[in-house]
Design an enzyme around this catalytic site. Structure first.
Site, PDB file in Angstrom:
ATOM      1  N   ALA A  23     -19.977  44.798  -7.427  1.00 12.58           N
ATOM      2  CA  ALA A  23     -20.707  44.644  -6.168  1.00 12.58           C
ATOM      3  C   ALA A  23     -20.042  43.492  -5.416  1.00 12.58           C
ATOM      4  CB  ALA A  23     -22.167  44.318  -6.446  1.00 12.58           C
ATOM      5  N   GLY A  80     -20.497  46.409 -10.857  1.00 14.35           N
ATOM      6  CA  GLY A  80     -20.877  47.660 -10.193  1.00 14.35           C
ATOM      7  C   GLY A  80     -19.799  48.726 -10.290  1.00 14.35           C
ATOM      8  N   GLU A  95     -20.344  50.252 -13.582  1.00 12.53           N
ATOM      9  CA  GLU A  95     -21.587  51.046 -13.478  1.00 12.53           C
ATOM     10  C   GLU A  95     -21.353  52.343 -12.708  1.00 12.53           C
ATOM     11  OE1 GLU A  95     -23.522  47.454 -11.924  1.00 12.53           O
ATOM     12  OE2 GLU A  95     -25.154  47.845 -13.317  1.00 12.53           O
ATOM     13  N   GLU A 102     -21.546  40.165 -15.143  1.00 13.93           N
ATOM     14  CA  GLU A 102     -22.601  39.552 -14.318  1.00 13.93           C
ATOM     15  C   GLU A 102     -23.147  38.263 -14.917  1.00 13.93           C
ATOM     16  OE1 GLU A 102     -22.307  42.781 -14.953  1.00 13.93           O
ATOM     17  OE2 GLU A 102     -22.664  43.918 -13.113  1.00 13.93           O
TER      18      GLU A 102
END
Ligand code: COA
Length: 257
Positions: A65, A110, A113, A133
């Site tokens: 992200a 992300g 993911e 993270e």
């Protein structure tokens, strides 16, 4: 049409390329909303039978992200960001047509993911997966705590989620995080080869299989779904054609009905 993605149609295959190579294809809100729109194009076009999701450049599939967009979030908007990302990734996972992640380089946070939400993953030898993270004082927000456990098992997933260590292509293959490892140049061809194989099968059967798998791993009764869909499949035109073709020793001509 898109500013952060490139899309391409080649035969029955739709390719979506995240196009922010200078930021290692970090998933900002523009990428996320364009991914959503690109998915709609794929899902609504019956001529498209499969999709490949990749990252532009030689370094990354997606490095997570976009960390710059985290500033200013409060608890409610943080939760909303996570839920929005989860919805998009469920849309990928619940796609009735196969989506393959072609992972070249970093697939972190992300990005990891996103790759895990795809039905299959093919990685190049330089691929590196991870959920870093915790290094930022955060946890994954787009399904990483769930899908990494599903793919590599609770013990290993817990270690990698807590240490932020990266998983290289060799380990990813050994642990089932990826389906295949190829050279960088062969990556897309391998995805196309898999999609071509799937495209030869009954489309309805492919759709039902994906649905049963997704239901099972997402807290619904996958066995019940399987039985219901088996009942629907057995009376389908595709099954009549598939079984007739077998008995007549010819190739099936499926219509997806
Ligand atoms: N969000 C925003 N920008 C990112 C990013 C992310 N997740 N990952 C990389 N970038 C940007 C960098 O800020 C840099 O931008 P700049 O050139 O304007 O400074 C550019 O992409 C290149 O990254 P850089 O860090 O210089 O490359 P590197 O090869 O030295 O390191 C990584 C590569 C992947 C190890 C490193 O970029 C990294 O750790 N990224 C963050 C990974 C992460 O924590 N993801 C989870 C987010 S929740």
């Amino acid at each position: 049409m898109f500013s952060s993605l490139k899309t391409e149609i080649s035969g029955s295959v739709f390719t979506i390329t995240i196009n922010r190579p200078d930021k290692l294809n970090a998933l900002n809100q523009s990428v996320m909303s364009e991914l959503d729109q690109a998915l709609d194009i794929f899902l609504q076009n019956d001529n498209l039978r499969g999709a490949i999701l990749r990252g532009e450049g030689e370094k990354a599939f997606a490095a997570g992200a976009d960390i710059q967009e985290f500033s200013g979030l409060d608890a409610a908007s943080g939760q909303a960001l996570s839920e929005k990302g989860q919805r998009l990734f469920f849309k990928i996972e619940n796609s009735p047509k196969p989506i393959i992640a072609a992972v070249n380089g970093f697939a972190l946070g992300g990005g990891c993911e996103l790759a895990m939400a795809c039905h299959l993953r093919v990685a190049s030898t330089n691929a590196l997966f991870g959920q870093p993270e915790v290094k930022l004082g955060l946890l994954p927000g787009y399904g990483g705590t769930q899908r990494l456990v599903q793919l590599i098992g609770k013990g290993k997933a817990t270690e990698y989620l807590l240490t932020a260590d990266m998983i290289n292509a060799e380990k990813a293959l050994e642990w089932g995080l990826v389906n295949h490892v190829t050279t960088r140049l062969e990556l897309v061809d391998k995805c196309l080869e898999i999609l071509a194989k799937i495209a030869k099968q009954g489309p309805l059967a492919v759709r039902y299989t994906l649905q049963a798998i997704s239901d099972g791993v997402n807290g619904r009764d996958g066995y019940k779904t399987e039985a219901e869909l088996f009942g629907k499949a057995i009376v389908s035109e595709d099954a009549a054609e598939g079984t007739a073709a077998f008995l007549e020793k010819r190739k099936a001509n499926f219509q997806g009905k």
